[in-house]
Enzyme design. Structure first.
Site, PDB file in Angstrom:
ATOM      1  N   ASP A  82       0.548  -2.327  -1.348  1.00 18.02           N
ATOM      2  CA  ASP A  82       0.841  -3.734  -1.102  1.00 18.02           C
ATOM      3  C   ASP A  82       1.829  -3.844   0.047  1.00 18.02           C
ATOM      4  O   ASP A  82       3.033  -3.919  -0.153  1.00 18.02           O
ATOM      5  CB  ASP A  82       1.422  -4.353  -2.384  1.00 18.02           C
ATOM      6  N   TYR A 103      -5.533   5.095   5.421  1.00 21.50           N
ATOM      7  CA  TYR A 103      -6.731   5.234   4.590  1.00 21.50           C
ATOM      8  C   TYR A 103      -8.029   4.867   5.287  1.00 21.50           C
ATOM      9  O   TYR A 103      -9.085   4.973   4.706  1.00 21.50           O
ATOM     10  CB  TYR A 103      -6.579   4.360   3.346  1.00 21.50           C
ATOM     11  N   LYS A 154      -4.134   0.876  -3.951  1.00 15.90           N
ATOM     12  CA  LYS A 154      -4.134  -0.266  -3.039  1.00 15.90           C
ATOM     13  C   LYS A 154      -2.679  -0.611  -2.755  1.00 15.90           C
ATOM     14  O   LYS A 154      -1.984  -1.177  -3.596  1.00 15.90           O
ATOM     15  CB  LYS A 154      -4.869  -1.456  -3.654  1.00 15.90           C
ATOM     16  N   GLU A 174      -8.491   5.318  -4.613  1.00 16.10           N
ATOM     17  CA  GLU A 174      -7.104   5.535  -4.193  1.00 16.10           C
ATOM     18  C   GLU A 174      -6.281   4.285  -4.476  1.00 16.10           C
ATOM     19  O   GLU A 174      -6.799   3.286  -4.963  1.00 16.10           O
ATOM     20  CB  GLU A 174      -7.053   5.895  -2.708  1.00 16.10           C
ATOM     21  N   CYS A 190      36.071 -17.125 -14.526  1.00 15.69           N
ATOM     22  CA  CYS A 190      35.148 -16.170 -15.134  1.00 15.69           C
ATOM     23  C   CYS A 190      34.708 -16.710 -16.498  1.00 15.69           C
ATOM     24  O   CYS A 190      35.557 -17.078 -17.314  1.00 15.69           O
ATOM     25  CB  CYS A 190      35.839 -14.817 -15.297  1.00 15.69           C
ATOM     26  N   CYS A 213      39.016  -7.888 -17.554  1.00 13.00           N
ATOM     27  CA  CYS A 213      37.894  -8.687 -18.043  1.00 13.00           C
ATOM     28  C   CYS A 213      37.013  -7.836 -18.946  1.00 13.00           C
ATOM     29  O   CYS A 213      36.572  -6.752 -18.550  1.00 13.00           O
ATOM     30  CB  CYS A 213      37.092  -9.185 -16.842  1.00 13.00           C
ATOM     31  N   CYS A 272      34.973 -11.945 -10.458  1.00 14.38           N
ATOM     32  CA  CYS A 272      36.088 -12.167 -11.358  1.00 14.38           C
ATOM     33  C   CYS A 272      37.171 -11.174 -10.927  1.00 14.38           C
ATOM     34  O   CYS A 272      36.910  -9.984 -10.819  1.00 14.38           O
ATOM     35  CB  CYS A 272      35.634 -11.872 -12.790  1.00 14.38           C
ATOM     36  N   LYS A 331      -8.149  -4.861  -8.925  1.00 10.37           N
ATOM     37  CA  LYS A 331      -6.746  -5.279  -8.979  1.00 10.37           C
ATOM     38  C   LYS A 331      -6.121  -5.140 -10.365  1.00 10.37           C
ATOM     39  O   LYS A 331      -6.808  -5.178 -11.376  1.00 10.37           O
ATOM     40  CB  LYS A 331      -6.638  -6.754  -8.556  1.00 10.37           C
ATOM     41  N   CYS A 357      36.436 -14.048 -19.233  1.00 11.09           N
ATOM     42  CA  CYS A 357      37.878 -13.871 -19.457  1.00 11.09           C
ATOM     43  C   CYS A 357      38.693 -15.044 -18.909  1.00 11.09           C
ATOM     44  O   CYS A 357      39.911 -15.062 -19.041  1.00 11.09           O
ATOM     45  CB  CYS A 357      38.348 -12.559 -18.839  1.00 11.09           C
ATOM     46  N   ARG A 393      -2.863  -7.008  11.730  1.00  8.83           N
ATOM     47  CA  ARG A 393      -4.246  -7.404  11.489  1.00  8.83           C
ATOM     48  C   ARG A 393      -4.602  -8.701  12.213  1.00  8.83           C
ATOM     49  O   ARG A 393      -5.692  -8.851  12.743  1.00  8.83           O
ATOM     50  CB  ARG A 393      -4.449  -7.567   9.984  1.00  8.83           C
TER      51      ARG A 393
HETATM   52  S1  IVH Z   1      -9.635  -0.063   2.701  1.00 10.93           S
HETATM   53  C1  IVH Z   1     -12.427  -3.369   4.812  1.00 10.93           C
HETATM   54  N1  IVH Z   1      -7.776   1.064   1.290  1.00 10.93           N
HETATM   55  O1  IVH Z   1      -5.935  -4.290   1.229  1.00 10.93           O
HETATM   56  C2  IVH Z   1     -11.002  -3.153   4.627  1.00 10.93           C
HETATM   57  N2  IVH Z   1      -7.400  -1.151   2.077  1.00 10.93           N
HETATM   58  O2  IVH Z   1      -7.279  -6.679   0.280  1.00 10.93           O
HETATM   59  C3  IVH Z   1     -10.813  -1.731   4.283  1.00 10.93           C
HETATM   60  N3  IVH Z   1      -5.211  -2.061   1.480  1.00 10.93           N
HETATM   61  O3  IVH Z   1      -6.984  -5.396   4.365  1.00 10.93           O
HETATM   62  C4  IVH Z   1      -9.617  -1.585   3.544  1.00 10.93           C
HETATM   63  N4  IVH Z   1      -4.492  -0.288   0.403  1.00 10.93           N
HETATM   64  O4  IVH Z   1      -4.778  -4.091   4.225  1.00 10.93           O
HETATM   65  C5  IVH Z   1      -8.145  -0.048   1.943  1.00 10.93           C
HETATM   66  N5  IVH Z   1      -6.191   2.216   0.056  1.00 10.93           N
HETATM   67  C6  IVH Z   1      -6.559   1.111   0.712  1.00 10.93           C
HETATM   68  C7  IVH Z   1      -5.733  -0.024   0.829  1.00 10.93           C
HETATM   69  C8  IVH Z   1      -6.197  -1.140   1.510  1.00 10.93           C
HETATM   70  C9  IVH Z   1      -4.192  -1.527   0.799  1.00 10.93           C
HETATM   71  C10 IVH Z   1      -5.192  -3.433   2.034  1.00 10.93           C
HETATM   72  C11 IVH Z   1      -5.788  -3.539   3.411  1.00 10.93           C
HETATM   73  C12 IVH Z   1      -6.903  -4.550   3.273  1.00 10.93           C
HETATM   74  C13 IVH Z   1      -6.498  -5.284   2.040  1.00 10.93           C
HETATM   75  C14 IVH Z   1      -7.681  -5.937   1.379  1.00 10.93           C
END
Ligand code: IVH
Length: 669
Positions: free
Chosen positions: A120, A228, A118, A116, A410, A433, A428, A316, A413, A139
């Protein structure tokens, strides 16, 4: 009396929570904003009269709450671990091999991985007791986080109560809070306009919003969350990650739309590459994919190492931050006259593109970050937006760097510039312009507006510089001879461009509305405006109040539209345009249209129709195209390589059509 009030409160609560889910999780509203507001207000006033009848999971409890002095600490039921990274495909293969060894399985066994996105954002731990949201914590150090429950309750895509199947006695649900990229940009624009600090990226903006002591600030930011994972659980068991996430979805959580069970490392690599292709078009930031052993018994058996599960990895993508040097700072003049300082940087590769310039926003930002010409800087880009300078690497200073100030005239112009008190933007003030004119013309002819193919930035520039275009409408008065005089134009290319201009004289109404370049009015808004007002003059006369009745239009946009048409110059420009461009209003959808009020989901590649053609066809016949399948979906139209949406349609019993089927539904046959 109170019995019937109680019943009404319960019904309203249930309905509003349902509509929140449709709107914020499924992206498939079932009622208009106005109807929603009516329900909400009715509930609010009943609750005010009978506070004792208010349900603790009432949607009205999402708003407000008192500011805190500080956050309380909360210990997680189970620690929040982290993930090991794979930065290259080789590193991922090595992970797969390692997992085989730990599970004591032959290397040629194809392991079942759940893949799935990741996300951010900011990780969060939600605790539900007997199905009710009891607390939410950041966290922190992994063991103890901060209690941000008040703020998290304001996020409407997060269920206050688990819906559907009977809830476990207790469950910790983990996910990521984030701010979609467009909302992040808008937030920054507002911050800039109010002379406040801009956020470096969507993640910081999300984190900053969740960690506000005053919950009304979090409530005002369009935060969302994807879920997740789980921590400690009492009263349910899952066998597979995929099964757990399906359950999350059924409970009412937002889960990533791109998730897939992949057999073997090769299939994971394919998924990884596919998502990389899509990365720039996703509405939120991701920094990779997460690959997890799908079988939870396998995941357990693999155990943990340095506080990370051995059976999971963050795979990543290339970073979107890089270091480079500012070689110069130039000043750009935008459509509305805003002067934007732009750093010209030594070219660097960033998330798959070569970057040569980065925005510095305005003078305040330059001062705040103390950015100088010659500085070594960290730059970054989010989604497909313009990169920006995050910070200066001051340790690399040599003393030769030069400070920068925006000019007081500007640069194009030479008219004086103006900065209104309380605003961060310098503009401006001249209406003549040519830099502004070029931007307005460029916007009018661009792909999503009038779509005059072949009329790119360079050509607009020449047309304006040679005095051939003094107003946007002049584009439609150009003759072949005009082009022949431009650099690089021959007989054929002139004719092509002329044909393209002719072809743009009868655009769909929304294209013209979008092309006017009204601040904050994007393509989707233009479509709503076109459907509602059905002509530009009607739109130009609309009051803020009338505008607020239009789907998805908020106060800021309404104000900006009224303001646009209040300027005499804009009105003149519009009148001139309407003499040469004749927009076509969207078809009135009659209730008898086959697709009136129906929701359709497209998946896979259709044999002849492109995604946008299919969408147009469906919309023209009264239907609405949505991106995710639910019980409310009326049809799924599936083509080649249709994936999880097709599976889901089948599970839910939603009728599935192919392209032929769609056409015969619409046209009969
Ligand atoms: S599973 C053991 N699934 O990425 C931690 N984490 O770099 C289990 N994160 O701390 C995490 N998307 O905050 C998981 N689809 C995803 C995620 C995800 C973002 C974050 C999460 C974790 C960090 C680790």
């Amino acid at each position: 009396m109170s019995k019937s009030v109680q019943a009404r409160i319960e019904k309203l609560t249930r309905e509003i929570l349902h509509h929140d889910h449709c709107y914020y999780v499924l992206d498939q509203p079932e009622i208009s904003d106005a109807e929603y507001d009516r329900l909400f207000r009715e509930l609010q006033s009943l609750e005010e009269e009978h506070p004792e009848l208010r349900l603790h999971y009432s949607p009205t409890s999402r708003v407000g709450g008192k500011p805190l002095d500080e956050f309380q600490k909360l210990r997680h039921g189970m620690p929040m671990l982290s993930l090991a990274n794979a930065l290259t495909e080789e590193e991922f293969i090595a992970f797969d091999e390692r997992v085989h060894r730990f599970l004591d399985l032959p290397q040629d066994d194809q392991l079942e991985y759940f893949c799935e996105l990741k996300f951010d954002g900011l990780s969060i731990n939600l605790t539900y007791r007997d199905g009710n949201l009891a607390s939410a914590a950041t966290r922190g150090d992994g063991e103890v986080g901060e209690d941000v429950t008040q703020n998290i309750r304001t996020i409407r895509s997060i269920p206050l109560r688990l819906e559907g199947s009977p809830p476990p006695a207790m469950i910790e649900i983990r996910g990521e809070i984030l701010l979609p990229i467009r909302d992040f940009e808008r937030l920054n624009e507002d911050q800039l306009a109010r002379g406040q600090k801009v956020f470096a990226n969507p993640r910081n903006a999300a984190a900053g919003s969740v960690r506000q002591l005053d919950p009304s600030i979090a409530a005002s930011r369009p935060l969302t969350g994807f879920f997740y994972g789980m921590g400690s659980v009492e009263g349910v068991r899952f066998e597979r990650m995929s099964q757990f996430e399906d359950q999350l979805e059924n409970w009412g959580f937002r889960v990533g739309s791109h998730r897939k069970v992949c057999r073997g490392a090769e299939a994971v690599l394919k998924f990884y590459r596919e998502i990389l292709e899509k990365r720039d078009s996703l509405p939120y930031e991701i920094d990779g994919i997460v690959v997890k052993l799908n079988r939870l018994d396998h995941l357990d058996r693999a155990g943990t190492v340095s506080r990370s599960p051995r059976g999971m990895i963050a795979f990543k993508y290339p970073p979107r931050q890089e270091c480079t040097t500012i070689e110069d700072i130039i000043v750009q003049v935008g459509r509305t006259g805003a002067l934007t300082p732009v750093a010209m940087v030594a070219p660097v590769r960033l998330g798959g593109a070569t970057i040569r310039r980065a925005t510095l926003h305005n003078q305040d930002e330059i001062d705040r970050k103390d950015i100088r010409i010659g500085d070594r800087v960290l730059i970054q880009r989010a989604g497909d937006v313009i990169p920006e300078v995050v910070q200066v690497i001051t340790s690399a200073r040599t003393g030769k760097e030069r400070k920068f100030r925006l000019p007081d005239h500007c640069p194009v112009c030479e008219s004086p510039v103006e900065r209104k008190p309380g605003e961060a933007v310098t503009r401006c003030v001249s209406r003549n312009c040519i830099a502004q004119l070029k931007e307005r013309v460029r916007h009018l002819v661009m792909k999503d507006a009038l779509n005059i193919e072949g009329m790119g930035e360079k050509i607009v520039e020449q047309l304006v510089d040679n005095g051939l275009v003094r107003h946007p409408a002049d584009v439609f008065g150009l003759g072949k001879q005009d082009f022949l005089e431009l650099e690089g134009f021959g007989e054929k290319s002139s004719q092509n461009l002329l044909d393209a201009i002719e072809g743009a004289r009868h655009p769909e109404l929304y294209r013209l509305i979008f092309g006017l370049g009204i601040r904050h009015v994007g393509e989707a808004t233009s479509k709503n405006l076109a459907r509602h007002f059905r002509s530009v003059p009607a739109l130009a006369e609309a009051t803020e109040e009338q505008l607020l009745d239009v789907e998805d239009i908020g106060p800021e946009m309404a104000r900006s539209i009224v303001e646009h048409f209040s300027h005499a110059e804009n009105r003149h420009e519009l009148e001139a345009l309407l003499k040469v461009v004749h927009p076509v209003a969207p078809q009135q959808v009659s209730a008898s249209s086959v697709l009136a009020g129906k929701t359709v989901v497209l998946t896979g590649t259709l044999p002849t129709l492109s995604r946008s053609d299919a969408t147009k066809l469906i919309e023209e016949h009264g239907g609405k195209v949505s991106s995710s399948v639910s019980k409310k979906t009326d049809y799924v139209v599936a083509g080649e390589e249709a994936g999880s949406k097709l599976e889901k349609a089948r599970t839910l019993g939603v009728p599935v059509l192919d392209e032929e089927g769609l056409k015969s539904l619409i046209f009969g046959g």
